[in-house]
Design a protein around this motif. Structure first.
Motif, PDB file in Angstrom:
ATOM      1  N   ALA A 250      -1.385  -0.185   2.997  1.00  0.00           N
ATOM      2  CA  ALA A 250      -1.891  -1.807   2.851  1.00  0.00           C
ATOM      3  C   ALA A 250      -2.096  -2.116   4.194  1.00  0.00           C
ATOM      4  O   ALA A 250      -3.118  -2.918   4.499  1.00  0.00           O
ATOM      5  N   PHE A 251      -1.221  -2.240   4.994  1.00  0.00           N
ATOM      6  CA  PHE A 251      -1.230  -2.838   6.321  1.00  0.00           C
ATOM      7  C   PHE A 251      -2.779  -2.306   7.079  1.00  0.00           C
ATOM      8  O   PHE A 251      -3.536  -3.061   7.636  1.00  0.00           O
TER       9      PHE A 251
ATOM     10  N   GLY B  19      -5.756  -3.219   5.355  1.00  0.00           N
ATOM     11  CA  GLY B  19      -5.939  -4.741   5.925  1.00  0.00           C
ATOM     12  C   GLY B  19      -6.572  -4.875   7.123  1.00  0.00           C
ATOM     13  O   GLY B  19      -7.468  -5.608   7.140  1.00  0.00           O
ATOM     14  N   TRP B  20      -6.187  -4.373   8.167  1.00  0.00           N
ATOM     15  CA  TRP B  20      -6.846  -4.522   9.349  1.00  0.00           C
ATOM     16  C   TRP B  20      -8.208  -3.975   9.223  1.00  0.00           C
ATOM     17  O   TRP B  20      -9.269  -4.545   9.802  1.00  0.00           O
TER      18      TRP B  20
ATOM     19  N   LEU C 295       5.603  -4.452   3.916  1.00  0.00           N
ATOM     20  CA  LEU C 295       4.315  -4.913   4.462  1.00  0.00           C
ATOM     21  C   LEU C 295       4.374  -6.382   5.225  1.00  0.00           C
ATOM     22  O   LEU C 295       3.529  -6.388   6.353  1.00  0.00           O
TER      23      LEU C 295
ATOM     24  N   SER D 260       3.479  -6.819   9.136  1.00  0.00           N
ATOM     25  CA  SER D 260       2.270  -7.814   9.520  1.00  0.00           C
ATOM     26  C   SER D 260       3.020  -8.774  10.533  1.00  0.00           C
ATOM     27  O   SER D 260       2.382  -9.355  11.607  1.00  0.00           O
TER      28      SER D 260
ATOM     29  N   TRP E 245      -3.218  -9.803   7.986  1.00  0.00           N
ATOM     30  CA  TRP E 245      -1.855 -10.328   7.103  1.00  0.00           C
ATOM     31  C   TRP E 245      -2.252 -10.544   5.414  1.00  0.00           C
ATOM     32  O   TRP E 245      -1.712  -9.934   4.733  1.00  0.00           O
TER      33      TRP E 245
ATOM     34  N   GLY F 151      -3.889  -7.312   3.964  1.00  0.00           N
ATOM     35  CA  GLY F 151      -3.216  -6.516   3.665  1.00  0.00           C
ATOM     36  C   GLY F 151      -2.348  -6.649   2.257  1.00  0.00           C
ATOM     37  O   GLY F 151      -2.201  -6.040   1.640  1.00  0.00           O
TER      38      GLY F 151
END
Lengths: 1066, 356
Positions: B25-26, B29-30, B267, B271, B314, B317
């Motif tokens: 997810a991180f 997210g980016w 997570l 972040s 953040w 994500g």
């Protein structure tokens, strides 16, 4: 000069700039001799005039011929000066080498100094039968061999001979005996030194002809402690009487601290009726100045001369001047009486040239003071300055007599005390003599009129000090003292009602007043006895400053009989002090104790018959008289103790305890610290022209890596204060690194940043950036206080600026000198634990050192000449520290550093140990500057006005001849100071106009070919007190928009980050 | 509202990448953040524009104080400490914030330190921060919607989402704000007052005290993190599930966090580390006081860009994680917000519909 060891004493007669090379005793080995010859040749080839000094005659039994031959072979010219053969030295022993009517032969026999027994290779039978004298310089074994050979060859053993050691020297020793007797003596001491052996009947004449060793002082060794300049004359006279003079000067003469003072005095000498010279050196210096330049003795005109002592008179006579008065003995009364015999003293103008002894003449003693008492108009100047020279070996030789005297006086003191522990006290005071005590047993520098002998025991469980001892007070004023006044400083923290607490609440909030009971401090008198009388019943607390009946920091103790001028009173006291969690930099934190103002301490009695004993105020520190402190401190075993004074070896006390003794002379307070957690470092301060000082550092363990930073800073202070103002006179200094209170709200403030005699607290943090100002800045500052607070010792209750302000100014100067460009601004975050150094914001002496920024908002809060204890508590430190530093910096810029340094050095030397007042300082400033500075001190010290000069208008109008330029400068605040207005024109030329600064505005109109492009008021920024220097200038091409754009964009970036951070959680 | 035939529905978007892991997810997210440069630039522009009026006001104060002084020549080239101190002494309000603590990384550490020590901001700065917070609340809805859809949306759609969710997020903000207020008004004084005083009374070394203080900071940071975490997922669920009730959203968020605390915190930690890395880069790159105006401005804005990225990533994500967890990765509630191209177009559509 190439010389043999034996002629070393004569080398002092050489030219001062001559190179001197000792080549030892006459060399035995050919190699060494060759080296000497080559050395002489080499030096000659360098173009030098070489003197080869050999003992005795160079061509008799010496290697002179060999060396001369070598020079000849090298083609170098030389001269030979015949000398006096060693054998001729027998005359000093009363042994002639020949005698009229005696035999006519003299044999000089070559001997050796080496410990060889072999005899010279001669015809011994012929020698033994010679009727005459045989002389030989030989070692003891060889001399014995020669004598045996002679006896064996037929010389009667009953014939006379003499053995002379160190002939012609003050250590000469001669023995005359038969050959057999001498052989026996030599055999008994084969290691005796080499000597001159004279064999012949002439040896029997010694008993009749001895003269050298019959002189009155022969055989005595005398130490001459005069300075080098004065020692030779006395040494020669002593040696002329037969003594061996050992020169060990305890001081040396340096030019006076103000060498130009005598110049100025001589320039106007004819205004005086009398000139009094109190020493030979004073006369010498005075005459030297008189006869300098184009002057001669006629410059003295009709001035009459008084010489104190015959040697002083001799100085004048040598210059062709017969003193009108020769005072046979030193002493102010004798001098004044001698002068008065030649006319009335009242109104007479008298110039006194005195030996300086490293300090100025006291205000109440000395010839000048006596003259003034007799209403003469006397003025004095120091002729020289004496600096102490230390000779440990000398002291060792002289030791016994001094040590026994010390012990004796201590024993008397012990017997006079009525204490059950006197055996312990005796053991402490007799056995545990401080290591440095003999060195500090110097002549008194101060009146020593308030001395304390104290015993104290610290109980860490109850945080209590039990103290007892004796206060010895002498009334040095002209008024009788009907009572005594004691400071009981710790009672300021007894409750919330003291004046200290009230003022603290006014200026700094009430947190300290809300401390719980077990964190407070107090001091309670248990007993107080003087002249056999219990003084407690009549003792009362007084509040002379504000009448606060709840304040218990000053105790007035009436006496049945006053203490008359000159009289001494002993007061035996016992007390209990409860150690607080830190108030006012005194107290405890964990196992760390810093103890100051912990005992009942006398105030200062004045000539007006009143005590200067103020209550303890939030904005003030302390004031007391000088004396000797002899304090024994008992603490838990293994705890390190640091205190004022020199330490003695630790003595065991009761179980689990140890006793530490400290003695300090010429100090006015005693503070101490103890903890089991100190790390101790000791280093030495040494300087070519300042006395050495032992520096003892007591460091917190977590600051272990910062030890050197503390020493560097302390050295800088001792060095520069010593060079600029005067030497630190004590042998020891203790630097205490206090525990940092991690939570001042509950732990109290730090004990750091405070000064006491010979001891001070610095202060640092665990993370102390190297480019941050701590610990160096506070260390230099507190070490610097030793000079103003500790030695000059002004009244901190009434004129705190005289210590704090001078020291702030001097500290800034030292930092600039010793650690230039080192510091930047450091701020601390996250509860103060994390430092950040703003490397672009460099420390500047002018702004940061003199603390201009903190002064600006409170510039008009108080007039500095108001007694300090009446300052507004919230800004008292800014007025004492910052404002003073700023006007001192202004004065320096106005007068120049050289003059300013002389002002401060004179203030230090005249004020040392004397509690000078502001008026004394102002007078010195004017005197040294040679100008009336009343206006300056009126504007800065005697006024609360602020200063702000500004350029408010500049116009350039085209005119027929170019431009008409008008500049208007305004005085925006009430403070007045003369300023310079500088105008710069477009063609590069400049104009300066002086303005006295008094009016509210000043307009300058110029006509010229070029317009004005720049105007600056006070361009050199002399007036450091100007609150707003930005408005002091104008330019035709201002960069304000560019500057504003630059910094507003930067600021916006910061604001954006703040918004991002705080809006993160939204 | 009918869908535009030119726009794909969310069900047709292919969701790529790992789902329901913190790291996945991180990273996603980016990726989604970089894929939405308009949002980044927009936020940065908004940040700049929010600061601009105050910057202009300060500029005026500086010009007025410097006047025609020669000092301005030095101030135009570097930090003139004496002048800056003079200015701060006489300044009022906004001007008093112009100190050396705005310089370089010192400003950052001062801001963060002040935040964690609960030092009150100067009123004008507090006002600016509050205004920006409100703006951020407004923008959050559109940003979350954009990240959830994982595809470009038009400006109108973006702001439509912003508008739809603004009032909901305001209501949420009141509740979350109360929680933050409680943390700063009660927890912070308890930790850094009562506990700090009790635990440091006998401490005499800074190392020990620092250890205690760091522990207290971590405790407070955890509390803040917990509140912000729940608030974040409340917003995510509000957008993704089109929730009207913010109380319901908070409850849903609590349940979501409670059921998978480690990955959620993992997570969050990732972040946070990214943000710390950005700050660390700034520590190295922060311009000195002597850097030229363009260089300093550029470096500062680049740093702020990275900060914005970190914040957006953040948020992204968290959206990705939520979508991956509840097995409706491609689901975004509520049909695509579409505004008519123009009233005429809408009129034509209506006519067509009527005829149909």
């Amino acid at each position: 000069m190439v010389y043999d060891r034996a002629v070393a004493p004569l080398v002092r007669l050489a030219r001062p700039d001559a190179e001197r090379i000792e080549v030892g005793a006459p060399a035995e080995g050919a190699m060494a001799q060759d080296a000497i010859a080559m050395l002489v040749a080499d030096k000659t080839r360098e173009g030098l005039l070489v003197a080869r000094l050999k003992w005795g005659d160079p061509f008799l039994f010496g290697s002179g011929a060999k060396e001369a031959l070598f020079l000849h072979e090298q083609g170098l010219s030389f001269e030979v000066v015949p000398g006096v053969p060693v054998a001729f030295g027998s005359a000093y022993a009363g042994v002639p080498l020949s005698y009229p009517g005696g035999h006519d032969a003299l044999i000089l026999l070559r001997g050796h100094e080496a410990t060889r027994e072999d005899a010279p290779d001669v015809h011994w039978r012929a020698l033994a039968s010679l009727e005459g004298t045989i002389a030989a310089y030989a070692s003891a074994p060889q001399a014995a061999t020669i004598l045996r050979k002679l006896v064996a060859a037929g010389r009667p053993a009953t014939h006379m001979a003499a053995l002379i050691y160190d002939a012609t020297l003050v250590s000469q020793r001669a023995v005359a005996d038969t050959l057999a007797g001498l052989i026996t003596q030599l055999d008994a001491d084969p290691d005796a030194a080499s000597g001159l052996l004279i064999v012949g009947e002439v040896a029997g004449l010694r008993a009749h002809l001895r003269w050298f060793d019959k002189r009155p002082l022969f055989g005595r060794r005398i130490v001459v402690t005069r300075s080098h300049e004065r020692a030779r004359d006395l040494s020669d006279r002593l040696e002329g009487l037969g003594a061996q003079a050992i020169e060990a000067p305890t001081f040396r003469l340096l030019p006076a601290e103000d060498p130009e003072a005598i110049e100025r005095a001589v320039a106007s000498v004819q205004q005086y009726q009398w000139v009094v010279c109190e020493s030979a050196n004073s006369a010498h210096r005075f005459l030297k100045v008189v006869l300098s330049g184009t002057r001669d003795l006629r410059a003295l005109g009709g001035v009459r001369i008084a010489a104190v002592g015959p040697s002083t008179a001799d100085q004048f006579r040598a210059a062709g001047l017969v003193p009108d008065v020769v005072v046979p003995e030193t002493g102010e009364e004798a001098t004044c009486d001698a002068i008065a015999a030649h006319g009335p003293l009242a109104g007479a103008r008298v110039l006194v040239i005195r030996p300086d002894h490293g300090r100025a003449e006291r205000g109440d003693e000395g010839t000048t003071a006596e003259l003034r008492r007799r209403r003469a108009r006397a003025r004095s100047h120091g002729a020289d300055c004496r600096r102490r020279v230390y000779h440990r070996r000398t002291r060792g030789r002289l030791g016994p007599s001094i040590e026994s005297e010390v012990c004796h006086s201590s024993w008397d003191t012990i017997r006079a005390m009525r204490r059950p522990h006197w055996t312990l006290i005796a053991a402490v005071l007799l056995v545990a003599r401080p290591a440095g005590f003999a060195q500090d047993a110097a002549p008194a520098r101060s009146p020593r009129n308030a001395s304390y002998q104290l015993l104290a025991t610290l109980d860490p469980e109850s945080h209590t000090i039990h103290g007892s001892g004796r206060v010895i007070w002498r009334n040095i004023t002209t008024a009788p003292a009907n009572d005594l006044r004691f400071h009981l400083y710790w009672n300021a923290w007894r409750d919330g009602n003291s004046s200290w607490m009230r003022e603290q609440r006014l200026g700094r909030g009430s947190a300290l007043a809300r401390r719980p009971e077990d964190q407070r401090g107090s001091i309670e008198i248990i007993s107080m006895v003087a002249r056999g009388t219990d003084l407690r019943p009549k003792a009362t607390f007084v509040a002379p400053d504000d009448g606060n009946a709840d304040d218990r920091t000053v105790l007035a103790v009436p006496l049945d009989r006053p203490v008359m001028p000159g009289e001494t009173i002993d007061i035996d006291i016992a007390w209990t002090s409860r150690v607080p969690v830190t108030y006012a930099r005194t107290g405890r934190l964990g196992q760390y104790y810093f103890i100051a103002q912990w005992f009942p301490k006398l105030g200062v009695f004045q000539n007006n018959g009143e005590w200067n004993a103020h209550q303890f105020h939030a904005a003030t520190e302390f004031f007391s008289d000088f004396g000797t402190y002899d304090v024994a401190l008992t603490v838990p075993k293994g705890w390190t103790v640091g205190a004022t004074g020199a330490a003695s070896p630790v003595l065991p006390g009761a179980e689990g305890q140890e006793t530490h003794r400290f003695v300090a002379e010429d100090v006015h307070d005693f503070a101490w610290t103890t903890s089991p957690n100190f790390i101790e470092h000791v280093e030495r301060f040494e300087h070519p022209s300042l006395p050495p000082v032992t520096m003892r550092l007591l460091l917190q363990r977590e600051h272990a890596k910062q030890a050197e930073r503390h020493f560097v800073a302390t050295r800088a202070a001792l060095r520069y204060y010593g060079e600029w103002f005067g030497p630190y006179p004590y042998s020891h200094i203790t630097i205490v690194d206090p525990v940092t209170p991690v939570n001042p709200d509950v732990q109290g403030g730090s004990t750091g940043g405070m000064e006491y005699p010979m001891l001070f607290t610095a202060g640092t943090r665990n993370w102390a950036p190297l480019d941050g100002p701590q610990p160096e800045s506070v260390t230099i500052h507190e070490a610097g206080h030793q000079f103003w607070y500790g030695i000059v010792a002004t009244n901190e209750f009434e004129h705190a600026w005289m210590d704090e302000g001078l020291n702030t100014y001097a500290t800034a100067r030292v930092i600039d000198e010793a650690l230039p460009n080192r510091f930047v601004t450091v701020e601390r975050y996250f509860g103060g634990f994390v430092p950040w150094a703003f490397s672009d914001v460099r420390w500047s002496r002018a702004i940061d050192g003199n603390r201009l920024n903190a002064y600006r908002p409170v510039a008009t809060n108080d007039t500095q000449s108001t007694p300090t204890w009446r300052y507004w508590p919230g800004s008292a430190s800014q007025i004492s520290y910052n404002k003073t530093a700023l006007w001192l910096a202004t004065l320096e810029r106005y007068l120049g550093w050289e003059t300013m340094q002389r002002v401060l050095a004179t203030h230090f030397s005249r004020g040392a140990f004397r509690h000078p007042t502001p008026e004394d300082f102002f007078a010195i400033a004017g005197e040294v500057a040679g100008a009336d500075l009343t206006w300056f001190f009126d504007a800065t010290v005697r006024s609360s006005a602020a200063f702000d000069y500004a350029v408010t208008q500049v116009t350039n109008t085209p005119a027929a001849d170019g431009f008409e330029s008008v500049v208007v400068v305004r005085r925006l605040q009430d403070g007045v100071f003369p300023v310079t207005i500088k105008r710069t024109y477009a063609d590069g030329t400049t104009d300066m106009t002086a303005w006295d600064g008094e009016g509210r505005w000043e307009a300058i109109v110029d006509h010229g070919p070029s317009p004005i492009v720049r105007v600056e008021v006070d361009p050199n920024r002399i007036l450091m007190l100007d609150l707003n220097y930005t408005n002091n200038s104008w330019t035709a091409t201002p960069q304000a928009p560019a500057a504003a754009r630059r910094w507003s964009l930067r600021w916006m970036g910061w604001l954006q980050e703040v918004m991002l951070t705080y809006a993160f959680f939204s | 509202m009918p869908s535009s035939p030119e726009v794909k529905t969310t069900s047709e978007v292919v969701f790529t990448g790992p789902r329901a892991t913190a790291l996945g997810a991180f990273l996603e997210g980016w990726r989604r953040t970089f894929a939405a440069p308009a949002i980044t630039l927009g936020v940065l522009a908004a940040l700049f524009l929010m600061a601009l009026p105050l910057g202009l006001a300060l500029r005026g104060m500086l010009v007025e104080h410097l006047g025609s002084s020669v000092v301005s020549e030095r101030a135009a080239w570097g930090w003139e400490a004496g002048w800056a101190a003079e200015f701060a002494t006489q300044a009022q309000g906004l001007g008093r914030t112009f100190t050396h603590e705005i310089l370089g990384f010192g400003g950052t550490i001062s801001t963060i330190g002040g935040f964690f020590d609960a030092k009150p901001l100067p009123p004008v700065v507090a006002g600016a921060a509050a205004a920006y917070a409100v703006l951020w609340i407004f923008l959050s809805g559109g940003i979350l919607d954009r990240f959830a859809r994982a595809r470009p949306v038009r400006t109108a759609a973006f702001f439509a989402s912003c508008g739809v969710f603004f009032w909901r997020f305001l209501r949420l903000g009141v509740m979350v704000g109360a929680a933050y207020w409680a943390l700063f008004a009660w927890l912070h004084p308890y930790l850094f007052g009562t506990l700090w005083n009790n635990w440091t009374t006998g401490i005499t070394t800074e190392r020990e005290a620092l250890a205690v203080r760091v522990g207290l900071y971590l405790t407070f940071a955890l509390a803040l993190a917990l509140v912000s975490l729940i608030a974040d997922y409340a917003k995510v669920r509000a957008v993704v599930e089109d929730r009207r009730s913010m109380i319901g959203a908070l409850g849903a968020s609590l349940r979501f966090v409670r059921r998978r605390p480690f990955r959620v915190f993992g997570l969050y930690l990732l972040s946070a580390v990214a943000s710390i890395v950005v700050v660390r880069l700034w520590f190295t790159a922060a311009p000195s006081a002597w850097a030229s105006v363009p260089v300093a401005f550029l470096l500062t804005q680049v740093y702020l860009l990275f900060r914005v990225w970190a914040k957006l990533a953040w948020m992204a994500g968290e959206v990705v994680f939520f979508q991956g967890e509840l097995a409706h990765a491609t689901y975004t509630a509520a049909p695509l917000q579409m505004w008519p191209d123009s009233p005429a177009a809408e009129a034509i559509e209506n006519l067509v519909r009527q005829r149909e």
